[in-house]
Design an enzyme around this catalytic site. Structure first.
Site, PDB file in Angstrom:
ATOM      1  N   SER A 224       0.833  -1.198   0.000  1.00  0.00           N
ATOM      2  CA  SER A 224       0.000   0.000   0.000  1.00  0.00           C
ATOM      3  C   SER A 224       0.876   1.260   0.000  1.00  0.00           C
ATOM      4  O   SER A 224       1.751   1.406  -0.840  1.00  0.00           O
ATOM      5  CB  SER A 224      -0.950  -0.041   1.201  1.00  0.00           C
ATOM      6  OG  SER A 224      -2.012   0.865   1.056  1.00  0.00           O
TER       7      SER A 224
ATOM      8  N   ASP B 257      -5.658  -4.147  -2.313  1.00  0.00           N
ATOM      9  CA  ASP B 257      -4.623  -3.737  -1.363  1.00  0.00           C
ATOM     10  C   ASP B 257      -3.839  -4.921  -0.782  1.00  0.00           C
ATOM     11  O   ASP B 257      -4.418  -5.904  -0.310  1.00  0.00           O
ATOM     12  CB  ASP B 257      -5.285  -2.965  -0.223  1.00  0.00           C
ATOM     13  CG  ASP B 257      -4.323  -2.051   0.501  1.00  0.00           C
ATOM     14  OD1 ASP B 257      -3.239  -2.517   0.883  1.00  0.00           O
ATOM     15  OD2 ASP B 257      -4.653  -0.865   0.689  1.00  0.00           O
TER      16      ASP B 257
END
Length: 294
Positions: free
Chosen positions: A73, A185
């Site tokens: 991320s 993610d």
């Protein structure tokens, strides 16, 4: 963390295979003269990821070598800039002036509330680099294949699609379609991508974890979503801790997930945590066996 846990943990086979290869390729004498290969694993955390810059600054000033990096991320975003040779100071300036609209655009759909396509242009504020092969330091970006439910690491080819995927927070951002996969993610399956630096051949793993705090009542849908995932993560699989040699945990609990205005304070939190970890890092580089706080 004990050597026994490192050998028997979920990623232990990576260390074992690497050690056997090094012994075969270099022999025991040369291996003992080599310094260990250092890998840095950077966690996600939205705006809190700015604390990574403080950690990187301390490691740079202390002369700690970083041979490979893995990021999840926002950790992947910071890692791309660092591995491309971007100035940490310039990255901090960009971070201080960042808002959600710099990388996200609200486009409500059945798959998410926004798209993060603007992240490609945002990355250009750090570096013009477009591919992993152009980076100065090897990098692995952690992503979750939401269909298969597994971690996927990208370290070759174009950077933008894997980076966008690693930052595609479920429910908030629309998943990324890339190379036949539906990707979201990386924090879901690799909250701290220790496995990524082991795959890149790291001998000593420095992990940076950014724990979120609950300092006030949720204000928006995204607050509820973020806090829910944080709770799941806190009670979930923490196998990465058993494979990290040093764990740096900046105190960022008081900072909001989307509050980029606190950039100097978050950088200072990263610096303080990294400074406290320096003795342990130097001991690991000397080959001394020490248990981590984990």
């Amino acid at each position: 963390m004990t050597e026994e846990n490192k050998a028997t943990g979920p990623f232990g086979w990576l260390r074992g295979a690497k050690d056997k290869f090094r012994a075969f390729a270099y022999g025991e004498q040369n291996e003992s003269q080599e310094r260990p290969r250092v890998g840095l694993a950077l966690a996600g955390g939205f705006a809190r990821g700015i604390a990574h810059l403080g950690v990187l600054r301390v490691l740079r000033e202390a002369g700690i070598p970083i041979d490979c990096v893995a990021g999840t991320s926002v950790g992947a975003l910071i890692a791309v800039g660092y591995c491309a040779g971007a100035s940490l100071e310039e990255m901090a300036k960009v971070g201080a002036s960042t808002s959600f609209t710099d990388f996200g655009r609200w486009t409500p759909s059945w798959l998410g509330l926004a798209t993060n396509q603007r992240m490609e242009k945002y990355l250009g504020r750090f570096t013009p680099v477009k591919t992993f092969e152009e980076l100065q330091t090897p990098l692995a970006i952690a992503i979750t294949d939401i269909s298969a439910g597994v971690s996927v690491y990208y370290s070759h080819g174009p950077i933008a699609p894997p980076l966008r995927a690693s930052c595609a927070y479920p429910g908030l951002f629309v998943p990324i379609q890339f190379e036949g996969r539906t990707l979201v993610d990386g924090f879901i399956t690799a909250p701290v991508p220790v496995e990524g630096v082991l795959l890149l051949g790291a001998d000593v793993v420095i992990a940076v974890y950014l724990e979120a705090g609950n300092i006030e009542e949720p204000r928006t849908f995204t607050d509820v979503l973020s806090r829910s995932f944080n709770i799941i993560q806190r009670h979930g699989d923490l196998a990465w801790r058993t494979q990290a040699d040093i764990i740096i945990e900046p105190d960022v609990k008081l900072f909001g997930w989307d509050d980029f205005s606190k950039t100097p304070e978050m950088i200072s939190a990263g610096e303080a945590a990294a400074l406290a970890a320096l003795p342990e890092i130097r001991a690991a580089l000397r080959g001394e066996k020490r248990d981590s706080a984990a």
